[in-house]
Design a protein around this motif. Structure first.
Motif, short mmCIF file in Angstrom:
data_model
loop_
_atom_site.label_atom_id
_atom_site.label_comp_id
_atom_site.label_asym_id
_atom_site.label_seq_id
_atom_site.Cartn_x
_atom_site.Cartn_y
_atom_site.Cartn_z
N ILE A 230 -27.73 -0.99 -0.15
CA ILE A 230 -26.73 -1.23 0.90
C ILE A 230 -26.63 0.00 1.79
O ILE A 230 -26.58 1.14 1.30
CB ILE A 230 -25.34 -1.53 0.28
CG1 ILE A 230 -25.43 -2.67 -0.74
CG2 ILE A 230 -24.33 -1.84 1.36
CD1 ILE A 230 -25.87 -4.00 -0.16
N GLU A 231 -26.60 -0.22 3.11
CA GLU A 231 -26.51 0.87 4.07
C GLU A 231 -25.31 0.66 4.99
O GLU A 231 -24.98 -0.48 5.35
CB GLU A 231 -27.79 1.00 4.88
CG GLU A 231 -29.01 1.30 4.02
CD GLU A 231 -30.26 1.61 4.82
OE1 GLU A 231 -30.26 1.39 6.05
OE2 GLU A 231 -31.24 2.07 4.22
N VAL A 232 -24.69 1.77 5.36
CA VAL A 232 -23.53 1.75 6.25
C VAL A 232 -23.73 2.79 7.34
O VAL A 232 -24.13 3.93 7.06
CB VAL A 232 -22.23 2.06 5.48
CG1 VAL A 232 -21.03 1.99 6.41
CG2 VAL A 232 -22.04 1.10 4.32
N LEU A 238 -13.38 13.63 14.06
CA LEU A 238 -12.24 13.80 13.15
C LEU A 238 -11.81 12.49 12.51
O LEU A 238 -11.23 12.49 11.41
CB LEU A 238 -11.07 14.43 13.91
CG LEU A 238 -11.30 15.85 14.43
CD1 LEU A 238 -10.07 16.33 15.20
CD2 LEU A 238 -11.64 16.81 13.30
N SER A 239 -12.05 11.38 13.19
CA SER A 239 -11.64 10.07 12.66
C SER A 239 -12.84 9.13 12.61
O SER A 239 -12.95 8.20 13.43
CB SER A 239 -10.53 9.47 13.54
OG SER A 239 -9.41 10.34 13.61
N PRO A 240 -13.75 9.35 11.66
CA PRO A 240 -14.96 8.53 11.62
C PRO A 240 -14.68 7.09 11.25
O PRO A 240 -13.73 6.78 10.53
CB PRO A 240 -15.81 9.22 10.54
CG PRO A 240 -14.83 9.95 9.68
CD PRO A 240 -13.72 10.37 10.60
N MET A 241 -15.53 6.19 11.74
CA MET A 241 -15.43 4.77 11.45
C MET A 241 -16.73 4.30 10.82
O MET A 241 -17.81 4.83 11.13
CB MET A 241 -15.15 3.95 12.71
CG MET A 241 -16.22 4.07 13.78
SD MET A 241 -15.95 3.02 15.22
CE MET A 241 -16.30 1.42 14.54
N ALA A 242 -16.62 3.33 9.93
CA ALA A 242 -17.80 2.77 9.26
C ALA A 242 -18.08 1.37 9.80
O ALA A 242 -17.16 0.60 10.09
CB ALA A 242 -17.58 2.73 7.75
N SER A 243 -19.35 1.05 9.90
CA SER A 243 -19.78 -0.27 10.37
C SER A 243 -19.64 -1.30 9.25
O SER A 243 -19.25 -0.98 8.13
CB SER A 243 -21.25 -0.19 10.79
OG SER A 243 -22.07 -0.03 9.62
N ARG A 283 -17.66 0.94 2.34
CA ARG A 283 -17.30 1.55 3.63
C ARG A 283 -16.38 2.75 3.42
O ARG A 283 -16.55 3.79 4.07
CB ARG A 283 -16.65 0.50 4.54
CG ARG A 283 -17.61 -0.61 4.92
CD ARG A 283 -16.94 -1.76 5.67
NE ARG A 283 -16.62 -1.37 7.03
CZ ARG A 283 -15.40 -1.22 7.50
NH1 ARG A 283 -14.35 -1.42 6.72
NH2 ARG A 283 -15.21 -0.86 8.75
N GLU A 284 -15.44 2.63 2.50
CA GLU A 284 -14.54 3.76 2.22
C GLU A 284 -15.31 4.94 1.62
O GLU A 284 -15.08 6.10 1.98
CB GLU A 284 -13.43 3.31 1.26
CG GLU A 284 -12.40 2.39 1.91
CD GLU A 284 -11.39 1.87 0.90
OE1 GLU A 284 -11.49 2.24 -0.30
OE2 GLU A 284 -10.49 1.10 1.30
N TYR A 328 -29.25 1.51 11.65
CA TYR A 328 -28.07 2.12 12.28
C TYR A 328 -27.62 1.37 13.53
O TYR A 328 -26.46 0.93 13.60
CB TYR A 328 -28.33 3.61 12.58
CG TYR A 328 -27.06 4.33 12.99
CD1 TYR A 328 -26.26 4.95 12.04
CD2 TYR A 328 -26.64 4.37 14.31
CE1 TYR A 328 -25.07 5.60 12.39
CE2 TYR A 328 -25.46 5.01 14.68
CZ TYR A 328 -24.69 5.62 13.72
OH TYR A 328 -23.51 6.25 14.07
N PRO A 329 -28.48 1.18 14.54
CA PRO A 329 -27.99 0.44 15.71
C PRO A 329 -27.69 -1.02 15.41
O PRO A 329 -26.77 -1.61 16.01
CB PRO A 329 -29.13 0.58 16.72
CG PRO A 329 -30.32 0.98 15.92
CD PRO A 329 -29.83 1.72 14.75
N LYS A 330 -28.44 -1.63 14.47
CA LYS A 330 -28.18 -3.03 14.14
C LYS A 330 -26.81 -3.21 13.49
O LYS A 330 -26.10 -4.18 13.75
CB LYS A 330 -29.28 -3.55 13.20
CG LYS A 330 -30.59 -3.88 13.89
CD LYS A 330 -31.60 -4.42 12.90
CE LYS A 330 -32.86 -4.91 13.59
NZ LYS A 330 -32.63 -6.08 14.45
N LEU A 331 -26.42 -2.25 12.64
CA LEU A 331 -25.13 -2.35 11.96
C LEU A 331 -23.97 -2.24 12.94
O LEU A 331 -22.98 -2.97 12.83
CB LEU A 331 -25.03 -1.28 10.88
CG LEU A 331 -25.91 -1.49 9.65
CD1 LEU A 331 -25.90 -0.25 8.76
CD2 LEU A 331 -25.46 -2.72 8.87
#
Length: 353
Positions: A230-232, A238-243, A283-284, A328-331
């Motif tokens: 699994i890849e994210v 400072l406030s990163p977001m996960a796909s 994701r967390e 990465y870009p697909k996610l």
């Protein structure tokens, strides 16, 4: 009106040179040249810097870009304020660069070296800074950070190249006492699965150690984790977001270089075929890893998810692939951010810090 000058760096003196060319082709084809003055600078395998004079970016993977008649020798000056230098006969032309996007994978591009040059030059750049880049590039250092941050990961051992010459049998005995077969053997400082072996017996373990030691003095040996890959994708300062989570079915013994870039046997599932609860946990953890490593800008974080739902951290990639088939870009596209907008966001993040 174009307001920002962006230098796209690609190629490099690295085993992952060809992957970089494919990533750069996609980046250059997707960046909005109505917004940016784009300066594509390639670094040859021998370390020569060239400002590419063409516009046909499909020439990058084949190597045809090297012979374009409008190419010029180039360099980024470490002296602040000089920016990109190009050379025309006895003349030096200075071009201010607002942001550098180093689409450089592996050694000499992802390991803090080019980041150090850009820090000296005072030029903002996409991706993590020097320390995070260097630590993330060395899988053994990444393991130490993950252990300290109490992030679940595969058990591991470090083997040094010198040990293979002086005490190879003792090393094999030690590894066999610690792990069952199969084991994974990896150079500490490469990406794109370069030099990676899945060893199923003592002979292939020894050969895997020898092969990995060609690329790095430090070799990582890990226990085998049976689970979904699994890849994210993570983005932010400072406030990163996960796909959303993506899943890789390698279609091969494991997701090696050939499966990633050559044979086209891998299948990608976006979103991953895991429960929503497990996806949220992944994701967390991805954001936890990102913060523990001190990353900014972007990274891709990879995990295994076992049949019982246990999540195990695998590795982090601070300049992930940007090819047409890269996760990465697909996610982020699946998360509602198309490729061109993603590049805009990454450039904006580079200018923040």
């Amino acid at each position: 009106m174009k307001s920002l000058s962006v230098c796209i760096l690609f190629g490099g003196v690295s085993p992952e040179h060809e992957v970089s060319l494919r990533s750069a082709e996609s980046v250059l084809n997707n960046i909005d040249e109505s917004k940016y003055n784009v300066f594509p600078v390639g670094i040859t395998k021998e370390g020569k810097w060239i400002l590419y004079g063409g516009k046909d970016y499909s020439d990058l993977p084949s190597g045809r870009w090297l012979t374009h008649p409008d190419n010029r020798q180039a360099a980024i000056s470490p002296i602040r304020g000089q920016g990109l230098l190009t050379f025309e006969g006895d003349c030096v032309v200075r071009q201010q660069i607002d942001v550098v996007f180093p689409v450089l994978h592996g050694e000499n591009g992802e390991d803090g070296t080019i980041q150090g040059l850009l820090q000296l030059a005072g030029i903002p750049y996409v991706g993590p800074h020097v320390a995070a880049s260097a630590v993330a590039m060395d899988k053994t250092l990444t393991k130490l950070v993950a252990d300290q941050a109490k992030i679940p990961q595969a058990a591991w051992e470090l083997v040094r190249r010198s040990e293979l010459d002086s005490r190879a049998d003792a090393v094999l005995d030690q590894l066999e006492a610690r792990f069952d077969y199969p084991m994974f053997v990896k150079p500490a400082g490469t990406g794109s699965s370069v030099g990676v072996t899945k060893a199923g017996d003592r002979e292939t373990l020894l050969q895997g150690l020898i092969s990995a030691a060609v690329y790095d003095e430090k070799v990582l040996v890990e226990e085998f984790i049976k689970g979904k890959e699994i890849e994210v994708a993570v983005m932010g300062n400072l406030s990163p977001m996960a796909s959303v989570c993506g899943e890789i079915d390698s279609g091969a013994e494991f997701y090696d270089y050939d499966a990633k870039y050559i044979s086209d046997c891998a299948h990608l599932y976006i979103p991953a075929r895991i429960s929503e609860q497990t996806a949220e946990q992944v994701r967390e953890l991805a954001v936890r890893v990102y913060r523990a490593m001190g990353c900014r800008g972007l990274s891709r974080v990879d995990f295994f998810v076992k049949a019982d739902g246990e999540v195990v951290f695998n590795e982090i990639n601070t300049i992930p692939g940007f090819t047409s088939i890269s996760m990465y870009p697909k996610l982020f596209e699946a998360s509602g951010i198309p490729y061109g907008e993603l590049l805009d966001d990454l450039i904006a993040l580079a200018l923040e810090a």
